[in-house]
Scaffold this active site. Structure first.
Site, mmCIF file in Angstrom:
data_model
loop_
_atom_site.group_PDB
_atom_site.id
_atom_site.type_symbol
_atom_site.label_atom_id
_atom_site.label_comp_id
_atom_site.label_asym_id
_atom_site.label_seq_id
_atom_site.Cartn_x
_atom_site.Cartn_y
_atom_site.Cartn_z
ATOM 1 N N GLN A 267 18.383 58.628 56.124
ATOM 2 C CA GLN A 267 18.538 57.783 54.943
ATOM 3 C C GLN A 267 17.428 58.128 53.961
ATOM 4 O O GLN A 267 16.243 57.964 54.272
ATOM 5 C CB GLN A 267 18.464 56.306 55.324
ATOM 6 C CG GLN A 267 18.746 55.365 54.156
ATOM 7 C CD GLN A 267 18.538 53.905 54.528
ATOM 8 O OE1 GLN A 267 17.421 53.476 54.769
ATOM 9 N NE2 GLN A 267 19.627 53.136 54.576
ATOM 10 N N TYR B 243 15.704 47.792 47.168
ATOM 11 C CA TYR B 243 14.891 48.954 46.843
ATOM 12 C C TYR B 243 15.364 49.571 45.519
ATOM 13 O O TYR B 243 16.240 49.038 44.858
ATOM 14 C CB TYR B 243 14.868 49.919 48.031
ATOM 15 C CG TYR B 243 14.280 49.255 49.263
ATOM 16 C CD1 TYR B 243 13.021 48.652 49.197
ATOM 17 C CD2 TYR B 243 14.983 49.170 50.457
ATOM 18 C CE1 TYR B 243 12.480 47.995 50.298
ATOM 19 C CE2 TYR B 243 14.443 48.515 51.560
ATOM 20 C CZ TYR B 243 13.192 47.924 51.469
ATOM 21 O OH TYR B 243 12.664 47.278 52.554
ATOM 22 N N PRO C 99 19.690 52.834 60.084
ATOM 23 C CA PRO C 99 18.277 53.166 59.837
ATOM 24 C C PRO C 99 17.387 51.948 60.055
ATOM 25 O O PRO C 99 17.719 50.841 59.624
ATOM 26 C CB PRO C 99 18.270 53.582 58.359
ATOM 27 C CG PRO C 99 19.695 53.915 58.035
ATOM 28 C CD PRO C 99 20.528 53.020 58.894
ATOM 29 N N CYS D 72 13.173 51.043 59.865
ATOM 30 C CA CYS D 72 11.807 51.477 59.588
ATOM 31 C C CYS D 72 10.911 51.252 60.804
ATOM 32 O O CYS D 72 11.001 50.223 61.469
ATOM 33 C CB CYS D 72 11.248 50.734 58.387
ATOM 34 S SG CYS D 72 12.054 51.168 56.833
ATOM 35 N N ARG E 52 24.473 53.505 51.207
ATOM 36 C CA ARG E 52 24.363 52.149 51.726
ATOM 37 C C ARG E 52 24.121 51.204 50.547
ATOM 38 O O ARG E 52 23.288 51.486 49.686
ATOM 39 C CB ARG E 52 23.222 52.019 52.734
ATOM 40 C CG ARG E 52 23.279 50.685 53.490
ATOM 41 C CD ARG E 52 22.248 50.602 54.590
ATOM 42 N NE ARG E 52 22.607 49.534 55.544
ATOM 43 C CZ ARG E 52 21.866 49.179 56.575
ATOM 44 N NH1 ARG E 52 20.716 49.783 56.808
ATOM 45 N NH2 ARG E 52 22.256 48.220 57.385
#
Length: 364
Positions: A100, A183, A23, A25, A231
């Site tokens: 994701q 995150y 993934p 962004c 992940r």
């Protein structure tokens, strides 16, 4: 026979090879909705010959976006926009596509990277109040997040479930739960960000609770014939933070719950991180986790050469390799790797005659 180009199963999902597009962004959505950029970007990557394409970190609610331009999947509008892009991509590519699902927590509410990428205050036009396990800012330039209460946590789990159901309706083949890179779910894992004294803080068992609860809820909501994995960042690269021994315990717990794969990265939790960047620098973490779980383990991080990737797989240091920036730089990386290793990949008929004169084609 190339090991890199041998099949790999993630749960009941079968991949033609072990190259996975990680993934990445794009900061190109409109209020969470995919744009024409996503159609172009995903279309290009879907023609690369990789075994799997995982869509960028996709927020499960508006406050979970890293920036105001992040992709989301929380309502009919965001679902319809992504459906438009996926419909176009699937006309020309049979590649399995996953997504994701993410929440940025205290690292949310930022500007786009090319506009500085700094934290935006809650009263900024493009900002909002961030949330986290504890009211601890990421750094001195970031606003203090709101510590989540039980209602916030319950709503978060529901938002992950809602997004998972929408992902299924979109025909996506796989969900990767984002528990890495500092995150929200990673924030709950790390003692540097999590100072709670309730069932979600303190002991390792408590700090793992939210990620495991999210996994169980998503796994229940997403069809059993489709894959769900996680992940993680295997270390914060900060003394006293999240580290490999704790990651191993988390991996064991996920394995016991029937997790279909684990994607092993590092870092992102603290500005104090000290990362020894070099080729394969994260691979040993994947290898250590592979030794204690049954599920496939994906390695990532400065994997740039075909023989390098082949060695990781053939030496059984990981079951799959993920490419991010490298495949943006060279969107036909799997083609070139296949040519170098004597293998073949799926690619459009329109490109069948693209190989240099006198060289065998890596395209099936």
């Amino acid at each position: 026979m190339s090991k890199l180009f041998s099949p790999l199963s993630l749960g009941k999902l079968s991949l033609e090879n072990r190259i996975i597009i990680a993934p990445m962004c794009q900061y190109s959505a409109n209020n969470g909705a995919a744009s024409d950029w996503h159609t172009i970007h995903l279309g290009q990557l879907s023609l690369s010959g990789a075994g799997l394409l995982i869509l960028e970190a996709t927020a499960v609610n508006p406050e979970g976006r890293i920036s105001y331009a992040d992709l989301g999947l929380w309502d009919d509008t965001t679902q319809a926009a992504l459906a438009k892009s996926l419909t176009a991509v699937r006309q020309y590519s049979p590649m399995p596509i996953g997504i994701q699902l993410a929440h940025a927590g205290r690292k949310a509410s930022t500007d786009k990277p090319w506009d500085g990428g700094g934290a935006l205050m809650p009263d900024h036009l493009n900002g909002w109040q961030t949330v986290a396990p504890s009211a601890i800012a990421y750094d001195e330039n970031s606003p203090t997040p709101k510590a989540m209460n039980q209602d916030d946590i319950d709503s978060l789990i529901s938002d992950f479930v809602n997004a998972a159901k929408r992902a299924d309706e979109l025909g996506l083949d796989l969900i990767e739960i984002h528990g890495a890179h500092g995150y929200l779910l990673h924030q709950f894992l790390s003692p540097l960000a999590n100072k709670r004294d309730d069932q979600y803080g303190g002991s390792l068992e408590n700090r793992m609770r939210l990620l495991l609860d999210v996994f169980k809820a998503v796994r229940t909501a997403f069809p059993s014939n489709k894959a769900v994995g996680v992940r993680i960042s295997a270390t914060d690269w900060v003394d006293g933070g999240w580290d490999l021994p704790q990651s191993i315990e988390l991996a064991k717990a996920l394995d016991a719950l029937g997790c279909d794969f684990i994607h092993v990265s590092t870092a992102g939790l603290s500005p104090e991180q000290d990362i020894p960047v070099a080729k394969n620098f994260q691979v040993p973490f994947a290898t250590a986790i592979k030794q204690v779980v049954n599920m496939p383990v994906i390695a990532v991080g400065l994997i740039t050469e075909a023989e390098q990737a082949e060695s990781i797989i053939s030496d059984e240091r990981a079951d799959g390799v993920a490419l991010a920036r490298g495949i943006l730089y060279n969107p036909h990386w799997p083609w070139h790797a296949a040519a170098e290793l004597g293998a073949q990949v799926q690619a459009p008929k329109q490109y069948l005659r693209s190989s240099p004169h006198g060289q065998p084609s890596p395209i099936k």
